[in-house]
Design a protein around this motif. Sequence first.
Motif, PDB file in Angstrom:
ATOM      1  N   PHE A 225      -3.921  10.466  18.106  1.00 42.88           N
ATOM      2  CA  PHE A 225      -4.389  11.195  16.932  1.00 42.88           C
ATOM      3  C   PHE A 225      -3.434  12.345  16.619  1.00 42.88           C
ATOM      4  CE2 PHE A 225      -9.242  10.314  16.741  1.00 42.88           C
ATOM      5  CZ  PHE A 225      -8.964   8.975  16.645  1.00 42.88           C
ATOM      6  N   THR A 226      -3.191  12.567  15.324  1.00 45.74           N
ATOM      7  CA  THR A 226      -2.381  13.717  14.918  1.00 45.74           C
ATOM      8  C   THR A 226      -3.090  14.373  13.734  1.00 45.74           C
ATOM      9  OG1 THR A 226      -1.145  12.310  13.420  1.00 45.74           O
ATOM     10  CG2 THR A 226      -0.123  12.740  15.564  1.00 45.74           C
ATOM     11  N   GLU A 227      -2.511  15.438  13.229  1.00 49.01           N
ATOM     12  CA  GLU A 227      -3.046  16.089  12.029  1.00 49.01           C
ATOM     13  C   GLU A 227      -2.670  15.178  10.844  1.00 49.01           C
ATOM     14  OE1 GLU A 227      -4.491  19.148  12.170  1.00 49.01           O
ATOM     15  OE2 GLU A 227      -4.521  19.739  10.075  1.00 49.01           O
ATOM     16  N   VAL A 228      -3.675  14.726  10.091  1.00 45.35           N
ATOM     17  CA  VAL A 228      -3.386  13.781   9.008  1.00 45.35           C
ATOM     18  C   VAL A 228      -3.594  14.451   7.654  1.00 45.35           C
ATOM     19  CG1 VAL A 228      -4.015  11.551   7.986  1.00 45.35           C
ATOM     20  CG2 VAL A 228      -4.127  11.866  10.451  1.00 45.35           C
ATOM     21  N   ASP A 229      -2.604  14.307   6.794  1.00 46.08           N
ATOM     22  CA  ASP A 229      -2.723  14.784   5.420  1.00 46.08           C
ATOM     23  C   ASP A 229      -3.514  13.708   4.656  1.00 46.08           C
ATOM     24  OD1 ASP A 229      -2.387  15.322   2.753  1.00 46.08           O
ATOM     25  OD2 ASP A 229      -0.302  15.963   2.955  1.00 46.08           O
ATOM     26  N   MET A 230      -4.808  13.961   4.471  1.00 44.17           N
ATOM     27  CA  MET A 230      -5.691  12.940   3.888  1.00 44.17           C
ATOM     28  C   MET A 230      -5.351  12.680   2.420  1.00 44.17           C
ATOM     29  SD  MET A 230      -7.665  11.781   6.239  1.00 44.17           S
ATOM     30  CE  MET A 230      -9.309  11.248   5.785  1.00 44.17           C
ATOM     31  N   THR A 231      -4.868  13.726   1.727  1.00 42.63           N
ATOM     32  CA  THR A 231      -4.491  13.532   0.320  1.00 42.63           C
ATOM     33  C   THR A 231      -3.317  12.542   0.264  1.00 42.63           C
ATOM     34  OG1 THR A 231      -5.032  15.853   0.050  1.00 42.63           O
ATOM     35  CG2 THR A 231      -4.000  14.773  -1.829  1.00 42.63           C
ATOM     36  N   ALA A 232      -2.345  12.744   1.168  1.00 42.23           N
ATOM     37  CA  ALA A 232      -1.176  11.862   1.176  1.00 42.23           C
ATOM     38  C   ALA A 232      -1.588  10.429   1.546  1.00 42.23           C
ATOM     39  CB  ALA A 232      -0.134  12.384   2.156  1.00 42.23           C
ATOM     40  N   ALA A 233      -2.538  10.305   2.494  1.00 42.06           N
ATOM     41  CA  ALA A 233      -2.985   8.964   2.906  1.00 42.06           C
ATOM     42  C   ALA A 233      -3.629   8.241   1.718  1.00 42.06           C
ATOM     43  CB  ALA A 233      -3.972   9.079   4.063  1.00 42.06           C
ATOM     44  N   ALA A 234      -4.474   8.975   0.957  1.00 41.97           N
ATOM     45  CA  ALA A 234      -5.134   8.366  -0.209  1.00 41.97           C
ATOM     46  C   ALA A 234      -4.115   8.063  -1.307  1.00 41.97           C
ATOM     47  CB  ALA A 234      -6.227   9.297  -0.720  1.00 41.97           C
ATOM     48  N   GLU A 235      -3.143   8.981  -1.487  1.00 50.25           N
ATOM     49  CA  GLU A 235      -2.099   8.760  -2.506  1.00 50.25           C
ATOM     50  C   GLU A 235      -1.329   7.479  -2.222  1.00 50.25           C
ATOM     51  OE1 GLU A 235       0.267  12.297  -2.364  1.00 50.25           O
ATOM     52  OE2 GLU A 235      -0.820  13.201  -4.044  1.00 50.25           O
ATOM     53  N   ARG A 236      -1.009   7.288  -0.927  1.00 52.97           N
ATOM     54  CA  ARG A 236      -0.244   6.095  -0.543  1.00 52.97           C
ATOM     55  C   ARG A 236      -1.050   4.827  -0.839  1.00 52.97           C
ATOM     56  NH1 ARG A 236       0.847   4.992   5.534  1.00 52.97           N
ATOM     57  NH2 ARG A 236       1.283   2.797   5.272  1.00 52.97           N
ATOM     58  N   ALA A 237      -2.362   4.892  -0.537  1.00 55.09           N
ATOM     59  CA  ALA A 237      -3.215   3.727  -0.803  1.00 55.09           C
ATOM     60  C   ALA A 237      -3.234   3.430  -2.300  1.00 55.09           C
ATOM     61  CB  ALA A 237      -4.626   4.000  -0.280  1.00 55.09           C
ATOM     62  N   ILE A 238      -3.354   4.480  -3.105  1.00 59.44           N
ATOM     63  CA  ILE A 238      -3.413   4.288  -4.564  1.00 59.44           C
ATOM     64  C   ILE A 238      -2.079   3.704  -5.060  1.00 59.44           C
ATOM     65  CG2 ILE A 238      -3.622   5.483  -6.795  1.00 59.44           C
ATOM     66  CD1 ILE A 238      -5.464   7.529  -5.284  1.00 59.44           C
ATOM     67  N   ALA A 239      -0.961   4.219  -4.510  1.00 61.97           N
ATOM     68  CA  ALA A 239       0.355   3.697  -4.924  1.00 61.97           C
ATOM     69  C   ALA A 239       0.465   2.217  -4.574  1.00 61.97           C
ATOM     70  CB  ALA A 239       1.453   4.495  -4.238  1.00 61.97           C
ATOM     71  N   ASP A 240      -0.044   1.842  -3.386  1.00 60.32           N
ATOM     72  CA  ASP A 240       0.054   0.433  -2.974  1.00 60.32           C
ATOM     73  C   ASP A 240      -0.862  -0.470  -3.798  1.00 60.32           C
ATOM     74  OD1 ASP A 240       1.917   1.188  -1.207  1.00 60.32           O
ATOM     75  OD2 ASP A 240       0.689   0.929   0.606  1.00 60.32           O
ATOM     76  N   LEU A 241      -1.820   0.131  -4.490  1.00 61.44           N
ATOM     77  CA  LEU A 241      -2.734  -0.679  -5.321  1.00 61.44           C
ATOM     78  C   LEU A 241      -2.309  -0.639  -6.795  1.00 61.44           C
ATOM     79  CD1 LEU A 241      -6.095   0.477  -3.691  1.00 61.44           C
ATOM     80  CD2 LEU A 241      -5.189  -1.858  -3.658  1.00 61.44           C
ATOM     81  N   SER A 242      -1.140  -0.055  -7.063  1.00 57.79           N
ATOM     82  CA  SER A 242      -0.780   0.221  -8.474  1.00 57.79           C
ATOM     83  C   SER A 242      -0.739  -1.048  -9.331  1.00 57.79           C
ATOM     84  CB  SER A 242       0.533   0.981  -8.552  1.00 57.79           C
ATOM     85  OG  SER A 242       1.538   0.207  -7.949  1.00 57.79           O
TER      86      SER A 242
END
Length: 373
Positions: A225-242
């Motif tokens: 486990f590390t410190e996760v930037d949740m905004t970045a994780a969601a952004e990446r998911a949205i980009a992959d669903l573009s």
Amino acid sequence: MTEKALPSILIVDDVEANLIGLEATLSSMACRMVRATSGNEALKLLLKREFALILLDVQMPEMDGFEVASFVRQHPQTKNIPIIFLTAMNQAEANELQGYGTGAVDYLLKPINPHILRGKVRVFLELETERRRLAEEIESHRRTSDELRNTNAALRHFTHAASHDLREPLRVMGNFLDALDEEAGANLSPEARHYLDRSRSACGRMSSLLDALLIYAKLQRPRAFTEVDMTAAAERAIADLSIRIKAQNASVELAPLPPAKGDTERLYQLFLNLISNGIKFARPGESPRVRVYAETTAQGKPIYVVEDHGIGVAEKHRETIFQAFNRLNTREAYEGSGLGLAICGQIVEQHRGKIWVTSESARGSKFCFSLGE
Ligand code: ADP
């Protein structure tokens, strides 16, 4: 209870007549009695076998009862065995006894009153029976959970191997269907074209199912486990669903999310599955609208939310949809493997969090999850 399973009591006294007296008094009780005529002998016996209770004469030559008790309390193997001191209670003994306070230590005044002795011993024997029952229960839970863990690991191993091995023949099948289309596609009757198209879409479905199975099977392996930037994780998911977002004319809004402690890849996967469901389960004829944001509980804990305005989830299905292969809609209406939410459930569980779905308005669903206890 068999003779062997009966709890044992160690009776320690240097005077044989006293030992005989104690044995006679306790003869009707469901226990075995083991004698020791000195402190040394008592300590040797205590290290050899289990005892539910020690009846300990205070006045003994060489090592007195208090010295024995102090050894018993110091040794990790014996430190929890209750002791009843048998004492004439002169002033010195009274002072020493006070030092023991309460707990697993009691005392009886000499001459021993048989009723009081039996009463006290009964209490300690009942405690021992309860302790054994609890220990057995804990052991049985441990065994069950070990077995479950092994079965789970074996199942995941099998799922992983099977989904891996099935990919190759599936790929070959897809290639031959493509070749067939190229070779003879133009001359196919409408019926034959229909069969070919259906075969290819079945291949596509099976391929997505195998992908989902592989993700599901890999989930059990622990990761750092590390410190996760949740905004970045969601952004990446949205980009992959573009591509899908564009194709379905969907809108996906993302508000800044608080960070979390966890596994970045898996939290990205969690957003990917929830947002892609939000897009997929839109109402027929409507453009999907998904919002990703965070709320805060009264205790200040973040709740991550993926909300849509789609077909919604009926109350009665809100718990079961997180189980594998639980699909509420026909394949014809909405494509899917039935594993997406099971994967979400596993990811959240690995982060010691919770996931649930609500429908605040009659329209759409609100998938919420928390991370950490
Ligand atoms: P699938 O591959 O079918 O999407 P999931 O495990 O992701 O599998 O979801 C299980 C079922 O839960 C879906 O088949 C659907 O019936 C329901 N479901 C999931 N997400 C939504 C949503 N956002 N809105 C409505 N229903 C949903």
